[in-house]
Design a protein around this motif. Structure first.
Motif, PDB file in Angstrom:
ATOM      1  N   GLY A   1     -25.332  26.033 -35.338  1.00  0.00           N
ATOM      2  CA  GLY A   1     -26.003  25.945 -34.412  1.00  0.00           C
ATOM      3  C   GLY A   1     -27.144  25.745 -34.301  1.00  0.00           C
ATOM      4  O   GLY A   1     -28.069  26.785 -34.624  1.00  0.00           O
TER       5      GLY A   1
ATOM      6  N   LEU B   1     -27.217  30.551 -25.939  1.00  0.00           N
ATOM      7  CA  LEU B   1     -26.361  31.528 -25.967  1.00  0.00           C
ATOM      8  C   LEU B   1     -26.369  33.292 -26.974  1.00  0.00           C
ATOM      9  O   LEU B   1     -27.578  32.338 -27.870  1.00  0.00           O
ATOM     10  CB  LEU B   1     -25.167  30.313 -25.910  1.00  0.00           C
TER      11      LEU B   1
ATOM     12  N   GLU C   1     -30.309  25.695 -31.899  1.00  0.00           N
ATOM     13  CA  GLU C   1     -30.652  24.923 -30.062  1.00  0.00           C
ATOM     14  C   GLU C   1     -32.393  24.803 -29.932  1.00  0.00           C
ATOM     15  O   GLU C   1     -32.131  24.828 -28.557  1.00  0.00           O
ATOM     16  CB  GLU C   1     -30.866  26.882 -30.036  1.00  0.00           C
TER      17      GLU C   1
ATOM     18  N   ARG D   1     -27.740  25.659 -22.465  1.00  0.00           N
ATOM     19  CA  ARG D   1     -28.673  27.499 -22.184  1.00  0.00           C
ATOM     20  C   ARG D   1     -28.182  28.052 -23.213  1.00  0.00           C
ATOM     21  O   ARG D   1     -28.001  27.206 -24.665  1.00  0.00           O
ATOM     22  CB  ARG D   1     -26.844  27.750 -21.465  1.00  0.00           C
TER      23      ARG D   1
ATOM     24  N   LEU E   1     -24.959  23.360 -28.750  1.00  0.00           N
ATOM     25  CA  LEU E   1     -23.324  23.885 -27.807  1.00  0.00           C
ATOM     26  C   LEU E   1     -23.997  23.949 -26.188  1.00  0.00           C
ATOM     27  O   LEU E   1     -23.711  25.189 -25.597  1.00  0.00           O
ATOM     28  CB  LEU E   1     -23.472  25.601 -28.185  1.00  0.00           C
ATOM     29  N   GLY E   2     -24.470  22.563 -26.068  1.00  0.00           N
ATOM     30  CA  GLY E   2     -25.135  22.677 -24.370  1.00  0.00           C
ATOM     31  C   GLY E   2     -26.454  23.718 -24.227  1.00  0.00           C
ATOM     32  O   GLY E   2     -27.011  23.987 -24.389  1.00  0.00           O
TER      33      GLY E   2
ATOM     34  N   GLY F   1     -27.379  31.480 -35.759  1.00  0.00           N
ATOM     35  CA  GLY F   1     -28.661  32.606 -36.175  1.00  0.00           C
ATOM     36  C   GLY F   1     -28.047  33.848 -35.150  1.00  0.00           C
ATOM     37  O   GLY F   1     -27.173  34.257 -34.591  1.00  0.00           O
ATOM     38  N   PRO F   2     -29.268  34.610 -35.686  1.00  0.00           N
ATOM     39  CA  PRO F   2     -29.356  36.667 -35.427  1.00  0.00           C
ATOM     40  C   PRO F   2     -30.442  36.064 -33.495  1.00  0.00           C
ATOM     41  O   PRO F   2     -30.375  35.376 -33.475  1.00  0.00           O
ATOM     42  CB  PRO F   2     -30.056  36.888 -36.155  1.00  0.00           C
ATOM     43  N   GLU F   3     -29.823  36.897 -33.101  1.00  0.00           N
ATOM     44  CA  GLU F   3     -30.262  37.195 -31.325  1.00  0.00           C
ATOM     45  C   GLU F   3     -31.852  36.640 -31.615  1.00  0.00           C
ATOM     46  O   GLU F   3     -32.061  35.446 -31.236  1.00  0.00           O
ATOM     47  CB  GLU F   3     -30.731  38.561 -31.097  1.00  0.00           C
TER      48      GLU F   3
HETATM   49  N1  SAM Z   1     -33.878  31.701 -30.835  1.00  0.00           N
HETATM   50  C1  SAM Z   1     -33.777  32.108 -29.522  1.00  0.00           C
HETATM   51  C2  SAM Z   1     -33.898  33.299 -29.557  1.00  0.00           C
HETATM   52  O1  SAM Z   1     -35.034  33.846 -30.295  1.00  0.00           O
HETATM   53  O2  SAM Z   1     -33.220  33.804 -29.199  1.00  0.00           O
HETATM   54  C3  SAM Z   1     -32.380  32.189 -29.537  1.00  0.00           C
HETATM   55  C4  SAM Z   1     -31.443  32.255 -30.759  1.00  0.00           C
HETATM   56  S1  SAM Z   1     -29.843  32.405 -30.523  1.00  0.00           S
HETATM   57  C5  SAM Z   1     -29.590  33.914 -29.186  1.00  0.00           C
HETATM   58  C6  SAM Z   1     -28.326  33.147 -31.768  1.00  0.00           C
HETATM   59  C7  SAM Z   1     -28.039  31.680 -32.199  1.00  0.00           C
HETATM   60  O3  SAM Z   1     -27.066  31.016 -31.300  1.00  0.00           O
HETATM   61  C8  SAM Z   1     -29.328  30.604 -32.626  1.00  0.00           C
HETATM   62  O4  SAM Z   1     -29.250  31.013 -33.316  1.00  0.00           O
HETATM   63  C9  SAM Z   1     -27.961  29.277 -32.889  1.00  0.00           C
HETATM   64  O5  SAM Z   1     -27.450  28.928 -33.796  1.00  0.00           O
HETATM   65  C10 SAM Z   1     -26.995  29.855 -31.626  1.00  0.00           C
HETATM   66  N2  SAM Z   1     -27.161  28.996 -30.379  1.00  0.00           N
HETATM   67  C11 SAM Z   1     -27.548  30.264 -28.987  1.00  0.00           C
HETATM   68  N3  SAM Z   1     -27.784  28.618 -28.496  1.00  0.00           N
HETATM   69  C12 SAM Z   1     -27.047  27.605 -28.391  1.00  0.00           C
HETATM   70  C13 SAM Z   1     -26.948  25.849 -28.004  1.00  0.00           C
HETATM   71  N4  SAM Z   1     -27.558  25.763 -26.621  1.00  0.00           N
HETATM   72  N5  SAM Z   1     -26.949  25.263 -28.761  1.00  0.00           N
HETATM   73  C14 SAM Z   1     -26.871  25.750 -30.180  1.00  0.00           C
HETATM   74  N6  SAM Z   1     -26.628  26.981 -31.008  1.00  0.00           N
HETATM   75  C15 SAM Z   1     -26.927  27.794 -30.079  1.00  0.00           C
END
Ligand code: SAM
Length: 254
Positions: free
Chosen positions: A169, A226, A171, A224, A221-222, A197-199
């Motif tokens: 993933g 997630l 983002e 937003r 994954l779109g 990845g983690p939070e």
């Molecule tokens: N980097 C942001 C942060 O620090 O809050 C978001 C991290 S997200 C909560 C955790 C993981 O979910 C990311 O490392 C990524 O792997 C995946 N992820 C979340 N949203 C995504 C998206 N729209 N597309 C692809 N991966 C996503």
């Protein structure tokens, strides 16, 4: 085959054949005898991950001990897609949720990985396995996913099989959407992995590491952001829907 439709399904380890007697683990005996108050002779659906699902009957030995006697096969063993679910552990309740949902969705293995920003400090492998078994029993799977011990992401990637495509993933916008990605990837790929990845997300070094791996492909994954548990399950869903076994119809017995 008798038309009995057991209400209780259990994963048991042991060789399956007609007449086989398999002792139940203490927690399983407790569940059947004390929680479900099952009587001697209660029909059960049993699976061991190799021999399909069998009809068995409960044999009560004492208040706390029981065994099952196998009667006949009910469903043949069918394979599930080979998709490893690689995830950064989250705090207790959420990691239980991830393991249960990834099992229901059909992951073949669960690989908890420590990344630079992982918050959870330790992972209870026995607890993960118990969650996976319960979810496999409930979702009428015929096998329990392999639950690996937690390892550093770098070590998992260093040992990653070259013939297994790993979707991670991303983002940051570098990844392709599932539609674009699966249109590009060869149709005969049978071994997959998904990683999120983690939070706090992946670090630049982790992204650089992943970018340099031929087997790794970023997936978007779109639009937003997630949460980590949502993202991992969304990526797993994409693989199952596009390249997994969601073309097969459910065969619930209610
Ligand atoms: N980097 C942001 C942060 O620090 O809050 C978001 C991290 S997200 C909560 C955790 C993981 O979910 C990311 O490392 C990524 O792997 C995946 N992820 C979340 N949203 C995504 C998206 N729209 N597309 C692809 N991966 C996503």
């Amino acid at each position: 085959m008798t038309a009995i439709n057991p209400k209780i399904r259990l994963f048991v380890e042991g060789a399956f054949h007609a007449g086989a007697v398999i002792p139940l683990a203490e927690d399983q005996a407790h569940y059947l005898l004390s929680v479900m108050r099952s009587a001697d002779g209660t029909p059960l659906a049993l699976f061991n991950g190799q021999d399909g699902e069998w009809l068995g009957t409960l044999s009560v030995i004492s208040k706390k001990k029981a065994e099952v006697r196998l009667v006949e096969p009910r469903k043949p063993q069918v394979g599930t897609p080979d998709v490893w679910y690689v995830f950064a552990p989250l705090k207790h309740g959420r990691i239980d949720f991830i393991v249960q949902k990834a099992t229901e969705l059909g992951a073949s293995a669960l690989l908890p990985v420590m990344t630079a920003r992982t918050i959870a400090s330790r992972v209870n492998a026995d607890r993960l396995l118990a969650n996976a078994i319960e979810a496999a029993e409930q979702s009428e799977r015929l096998e329990v996913p392999v639950v690996r011990d937690v390892e550093p992401l770098t070590k998992v990637l260093a040992a990653w099989p070259e013939d297994r495509v790993l979707l991670y993933g991303d983002e940051s916008g570098n990844g392709l959407s599932p539609l674009e990605l699966f249109a590009q990837l060869p149709a005969d790929i049978a071994k997959w992995g998904v990683l999120v990845g983690p939070e706090g997300g992946f670090t630049p070094d982790e992204f650089a590491l992943l970018t340099n791996k031929k087997f790794a492909r970023p997936i978007s994954l779109g639009p937003r952001v997630l949460r980590a548990d949502t993202a991992g399950l969304a990526a797993l869903t994409a693989v199952m829907a596009w390249r997994g076994d969601w073309d097969k119809k459910p065969r619930f017995e209610g």
